[in-house]
Design a protein around this motif. Structure first.
Motif, PDB file in Angstrom:
ATOM      1  N   GLY A   1      31.240  -9.863 -40.178  1.00 51.60           N
ATOM      2  CA  GLY A   1      30.496 -11.122 -40.163  1.00 51.60           C
ATOM      3  C   GLY A   1      31.372 -12.302 -40.521  1.00 51.60           C
ATOM      4  O   GLY A   1      31.153 -12.969 -41.530  1.00 51.60           O
ATOM      5  N   GLY A   2      32.362 -12.572 -39.682  1.00 50.22           N
ATOM      6  CA  GLY A   2      33.326 -13.639 -39.986  1.00 50.22           C
ATOM      7  C   GLY A   2      32.678 -14.990 -40.211  1.00 50.22           C
ATOM      8  O   GLY A   2      32.974 -15.674 -41.183  1.00 50.22           O
ATOM      9  N   GLY A   3      31.776 -15.379 -39.303  1.00 48.90           N
ATOM     10  CA  GLY A   3      31.079 -16.646 -39.463  1.00 48.90           C
ATOM     11  C   GLY A   3      29.931 -16.545 -40.441  1.00 48.90           C
ATOM     12  O   GLY A   3      29.828 -17.322 -41.385  1.00 48.90           O
TER      13      GLY A   3
ATOM     14  N   GLY B   1      32.497 -10.847 -35.230  1.00 49.09           N
ATOM     15  CA  GLY B   1      33.410 -11.958 -35.469  1.00 49.09           C
ATOM     16  C   GLY B   1      32.670 -13.253 -35.742  1.00 49.09           C
ATOM     17  O   GLY B   1      33.016 -14.001 -36.654  1.00 49.09           O
ATOM     18  N   GLY B   2      31.636 -13.515 -34.946  1.00 49.15           N
ATOM     19  CA  GLY B   2      30.811 -14.695 -35.162  1.00 49.15           C
ATOM     20  C   GLY B   2      29.730 -14.451 -36.199  1.00 49.15           C
ATOM     21  O   GLY B   2      29.656 -15.157 -37.198  1.00 49.15           O
ATOM     22  N   THR B   3      28.881 -13.467 -35.941  1.00 50.24           N
ATOM     23  CA  THR B   3      27.802 -13.121 -36.876  1.00 50.24           C
ATOM     24  C   THR B   3      27.573 -11.615 -36.892  1.00 50.24           C
ATOM     25  O   THR B   3      27.806 -10.922 -35.908  1.00 50.24           O
ATOM     26  CB  THR B   3      26.465 -13.803 -36.507  1.00 50.24           C
TER      27      THR B   3
ATOM     28  N   ARG C   1      35.875 -13.489 -32.602  1.00 46.83           N
ATOM     29  CA  ARG C   1      36.517 -12.210 -32.277  1.00 46.83           C
ATOM     30  C   ARG C   1      36.459 -11.220 -33.437  1.00 46.83           C
ATOM     31  O   ARG C   1      36.493 -11.608 -34.594  1.00 46.83           O
ATOM     32  CB  ARG C   1      37.959 -12.449 -31.846  1.00 46.83           C
ATOM     33  N   ALA C   2      36.386  -9.945 -33.046  1.00 48.24           N
ATOM     34  CA  ALA C   2      36.523  -8.835 -33.986  1.00 48.24           C
ATOM     35  C   ALA C   2      37.878  -8.220 -33.683  1.00 48.24           C
ATOM     36  O   ALA C   2      38.077  -7.622 -32.628  1.00 48.24           O
ATOM     37  CB  ALA C   2      35.398  -7.830 -33.802  1.00 48.24           C
TER      38      ALA C   2
ATOM     39  N   GLY D   1      31.650  -6.367 -31.267  1.00 46.86           N
ATOM     40  CA  GLY D   1      30.803  -7.549 -31.381  1.00 46.86           C
ATOM     41  C   GLY D   1      31.592  -8.781 -31.763  1.00 46.86           C
ATOM     42  O   GLY D   1      31.358  -9.362 -32.818  1.00 46.86           O
ATOM     43  N   GLY D   2      32.514  -9.182 -30.894  1.00 44.52           N
ATOM     44  CA  GLY D   2      33.310 -10.359 -31.193  1.00 44.52           C
ATOM     45  C   GLY D   2      32.464 -11.591 -31.449  1.00 44.52           C
ATOM     46  O   GLY D   2      32.705 -12.344 -32.383  1.00 44.52           O
TER      47      GLY D   2
END
Length: 195
Positions: free
Chosen positions: A139-141, A162-164, A178-179, A186-187
């Motif tokens: 969950g980068g974002g 990557g995004g959520t 991106r993942a 799930g980038g």
């Protein structure tokens, strides 16, 4: 119009109350406390809320704050038209944790542990916000959050989302997330409800 900088809480020690270990820059008694047009920079907390805890912040900048556990920038706050930049938490919510954000920008926030969630935000509600270049293991974002009319761009995670990761996205735009890990998936978004 104040700048609150280089503040810190007590370190962890048996017998210290949690209030002495949270809110490195600013700790309010409730959401009824209003902070406006302030800069909260370079503060740290032993537990939660490196920048701020519990208050309502309007037109504020939270930058370069850190928390050893969750909420590097903000923990359990209401934030309106704020900028959260380059804040760090050890495990959850590099930018914000368990907060409500409206018309905020979350940029380059991160989590440090080898298993972390929500580089920009974790367990938050975000409306009309922009999340850019945030990072966490998953969950980068944002992680497990509700996002309404948000833009999620250029965030990254090692493994999932990557995004959520999880949560609910309504009328959101996801661009170039991106993942990056060898087993990344799930980038843009992984799991959750997308409307």
């Amino acid at each position: 119009g104040f700048t609150l900088t280089n503040g810190a809480t007590r370190a962890w020690y048996p017998g210290y109350q949690s209030r002495e270990q949270s809110g490195g820059g600013l700790r309010c008694e409730s959401e009824a406390a209003m902070v406006s047009n302030c800069v909260v920079a370079g503060n740290s907390a032993c537990t939660v809320g490196g920048g701020a805890c519990y208050g309502t912040l309007k037109d504020c900048t939270l930058t370069g704050n850190s928390a050893y556990t969750v909420g590097g920038g903000a923990f359990s706050n209401v934030l309106n038209n704020c900028a959260l930049t380059s804040n760090q938490a050890y495990s959850h919510g590099g930018g914000a944790y368990c907060s409500a954000l409206t018309t905020c920008q979350l940029t380059s926030n991160s989590c440090m542990s080898s298993y972390s969630l929500g580089g920009g935000a974790d367990q938050c509600t975000l409306t009309n916000c922009t999340l850019t270049n945030n990072f966490a293991t998953d969950g980068g974002g944002a992680n497990d959050s509700t996002l309404n009319n948000c833009v999620i761009v250029g965030n990254s995670a090692d493994f999932e989302g990557g995004g959520t990761l999880g949560g609910t996205l309504d009328n959101c735009t996801l661009i170039a997330n991106r993942a990056t890990g060898t087993s990344g998936e799930g980038g843009g978004a992984c799991g959750g409800i997308l409307n």
